[in-house]
Design a protein around this motif. Sequence first.
Motif, PDB file in Angstrom:
ATOM      1  N   LEU A  65      31.065  35.716  49.540  1.00 24.48           N
ATOM      2  CA  LEU A  65      32.253  36.561  49.511  1.00 24.48           C
ATOM      3  C   LEU A  65      33.294  35.837  48.670  1.00 24.48           C
ATOM      4  O   LEU A  65      33.880  34.850  49.084  1.00 24.48           O
ATOM      5  N   GLY A  66      33.544  36.338  47.492  1.00 21.47           N
ATOM      6  CA  GLY A  66      34.339  35.630  46.493  1.00 21.47           C
ATOM      7  C   GLY A  66      33.428  35.375  45.300  1.00 21.47           C
ATOM      8  O   GLY A  66      32.780  36.277  44.798  1.00 21.47           O
ATOM      9  N   SER A  71      45.019  42.132  56.948  1.00 22.88           N
ATOM     10  CA  SER A  71      43.920  42.759  57.654  1.00 22.88           C
ATOM     11  C   SER A  71      43.311  41.830  58.685  1.00 22.88           C
ATOM     12  O   SER A  71      43.526  40.626  58.678  1.00 22.88           O
ATOM     13  N   ASP A  72      42.489  42.421  59.541  1.00 22.38           N
ATOM     14  CA  ASP A  72      41.835  41.698  60.613  1.00 22.38           C
ATOM     15  C   ASP A  72      40.408  41.388  60.181  1.00 22.38           C
ATOM     16  O   ASP A  72      39.702  42.260  59.675  1.00 22.38           O
ATOM     17  N   ILE A  73      39.966  40.153  60.421  1.00 23.12           N
ATOM     18  CA  ILE A  73      38.617  39.762  60.015  1.00 23.12           C
ATOM     19  C   ILE A  73      37.547  40.384  60.901  1.00 23.12           C
ATOM     20  O   ILE A  73      36.376  40.434  60.539  1.00 23.12           O
ATOM     21  N   SER A  74      37.936  40.926  62.046  1.00 24.12           N
ATOM     22  CA  SER A  74      36.940  41.437  62.983  1.00 24.12           C
ATOM     23  C   SER A  74      36.127  42.588  62.396  1.00 24.12           C
ATOM     24  O   SER A  74      34.942  42.745  62.698  1.00 24.12           O
ATOM     25  N   GLY A  75      36.757  43.416  61.559  1.00 30.89           N
ATOM     26  CA  GLY A  75      36.020  44.519  60.952  1.00 30.89           C
ATOM     27  C   GLY A  75      34.893  44.035  60.066  1.00 30.89           C
ATOM     28  O   GLY A  75      33.788  44.596  60.076  1.00 30.89           O
ATOM     29  N   LEU A  76      35.158  42.990  59.289  1.00 29.95           N
ATOM     30  CA  LEU A  76      34.113  42.403  58.450  1.00 29.95           C
ATOM     31  C   LEU A  76      32.994  41.843  59.311  1.00 29.95           C
ATOM     32  O   LEU A  76      31.805  42.045  59.014  1.00 29.95           O
ATOM     33  N   LEU A  77      33.358  41.149  60.392  1.00 30.65           N
ATOM     34  CA  LEU A  77      32.331  40.562  61.252  1.00 30.65           C
ATOM     35  C   LEU A  77      31.500  41.648  61.922  1.00 30.65           C
ATOM     36  O   LEU A  77      30.294  41.464  62.144  1.00 30.65           O
ATOM     37  N   ASP A  78      32.103  42.783  62.247  1.00 30.18           N
ATOM     38  CA  ASP A  78      31.335  43.900  62.804  1.00 30.18           C
ATOM     39  C   ASP A  78      30.256  44.351  61.825  1.00 30.18           C
ATOM     40  O   ASP A  78      29.130  44.679  62.230  1.00 30.18           O
ATOM     41  N   ASP A  88      36.657  45.842  47.797  1.00 29.54           N
ATOM     42  CA  ASP A  88      37.832  45.129  48.287  1.00 29.54           C
ATOM     43  C   ASP A  88      37.628  44.882  49.774  1.00 29.54           C
ATOM     44  O   ASP A  88      37.438  45.831  50.545  1.00 29.54           O
ATOM     45  N   ARG A  89      37.664  43.626  50.201  1.00 27.19           N
ATOM     46  CA  ARG A  89      37.324  43.331  51.595  1.00 27.19           C
ATOM     47  C   ARG A  89      38.363  43.850  52.587  1.00 27.19           C
ATOM     48  O   ARG A  89      38.116  43.867  53.787  1.00 27.19           O
ATOM     49  N   THR A  90      39.534  44.309  52.111  1.00 25.96           N
ATOM     50  CA  THR A  90      40.485  44.957  53.002  1.00 25.96           C
ATOM     51  C   THR A  90      40.151  46.439  53.191  1.00 25.96           C
ATOM     52  O   THR A  90      40.783  47.099  54.013  1.00 25.96           O
ATOM     53  N   VAL A 121      26.939  38.209  45.025  1.00 27.77           N
ATOM     54  CA  VAL A 121      28.369  37.945  45.128  1.00 27.77           C
ATOM     55  C   VAL A 121      29.073  39.250  45.440  1.00 27.77           C
ATOM     56  O   VAL A 121      28.774  40.285  44.836  1.00 27.77           O
ATOM     57  N   LEU A 122      29.977  39.210  46.409  1.00 26.82           N
ATOM     58  CA  LEU A 122      30.799  40.384  46.712  1.00 26.82           C
ATOM     59  C   LEU A 122      32.253  40.031  46.438  1.00 26.82           C
ATOM     60  O   LEU A 122      32.795  39.101  47.035  1.00 26.82           O
ATOM     61  N   ASN A 123      32.866  40.768  45.519  1.00 28.21           N
ATOM     62  CA  ASN A 123      34.285  40.588  45.235  1.00 28.21           C
ATOM     63  C   ASN A 123      34.858  41.900  44.715  1.00 28.21           C
ATOM     64  O   ASN A 123      34.149  42.911  44.633  1.00 28.21           O
ATOM     65  N   ARG A 124      36.132  41.857  44.378  1.00 24.26           N
ATOM     66  CA  ARG A 124      36.805  43.077  43.923  1.00 24.26           C
ATOM     67  C   ARG A 124      36.457  43.453  42.487  1.00 24.26           C
ATOM     68  O   ARG A 124      36.797  44.538  42.032  1.00 24.26           O
TER      69      ARG A 124
END
Length: 338
Positions: free
Chosen positions: A6-7, A81-88, A49-51, A29-32
């Motif tokens: 991520l980045g 933003s909250d990181i919990s959504g990504l972890l889900d 976009d991770r947001t 790779v995941l980025n914008r």
Amino acid sequence: MKALVLGGSVFVGRRLVERLVTEGHDVAVLNRGVTPTTLPVGVDQLVADRTDLDAMARVLKGRDWDAVFDVSGFVMVAGGSDISGLLDLLDGHVGHHVYVSSIMAYDQSQLGVFPWHEELDVDRSGPRSYGGFKAMAESQLIDRHRSRAFPATIVRPAAIYGPCNNIYDMETPMFLRLIQRRPILVPHSGLVTASYGHVDDLCRMMIDLVGSDLAMGEVFNATAEAVTTRHYVDTLAAIVGVEPNIVMVPDERPDGFPNGVYGHLFGDRHHAVLSMDKARRLLGFEPEFGFEDGHRHTYTWFKQQGWDRLDSALSDPVWRSSWDFDAEARAATMLGVS
């Protein structure tokens, strides 16, 4: 190993991707997709976009990973933003999640307590500050590990340096000051002490801990040697092969004394040393690069880029750090040094 970074566009992420590819791993790779970069051949680029969790869900759907390396967490501060959504989205689809935190996740009121180990208090200021966000993300990862056995490990680097460094008030301007025989302003009698680690050691540590049961649910400091600012200047001067023109900055400064005339790590708010005992004990990790040979390696890269001939300052859109040699010269003059 099937790895997702991520980045991956700049500095740590870029060096990590290059190392993973060199070691023969299957890398995405995941980025914008905003920062211009050239990925190694064979690297799969996922754009989101991770947001934006809907966009993240679309690109991650149906994919499983042996390891996810999160080196892009800083962008979350701006998004709030909250990181919990990504972890889900990743929960149940990742064998090991490695999160790059920071020395700034520690409660900074502990400055002067040497060394800092992983059990000390963390920043509780909340997600709008850099350190507060890092500490919040760490807490969510550890909580999820404890409650759901989410396979997470956190690494806390201190001052990272090395090839591709995009924090432009560290070794890049220092090499230039020395090459161009400029004054080098040093506050606090050169006694501010900080821990420095080479970017390639950080990347090696992250890759090597993947799959280790001893690393699951743990936080590890990640650095190498701690040195004073005076030692920093003297060592880089020896690498360049010049005598440094050091100008000591008094605590009581003249009226109108300019800001930003030395690197951010030279200030007293970065007077902190990280302990590496835990990483040595549980992971058997030892840095490959010491402070001097790591900076010699970096200086070779610096010259290969032609940066020893730079005639204007560099700036990065994320960190917005740079240098102003004219301001430094004015400050030196105000202190009676030409």
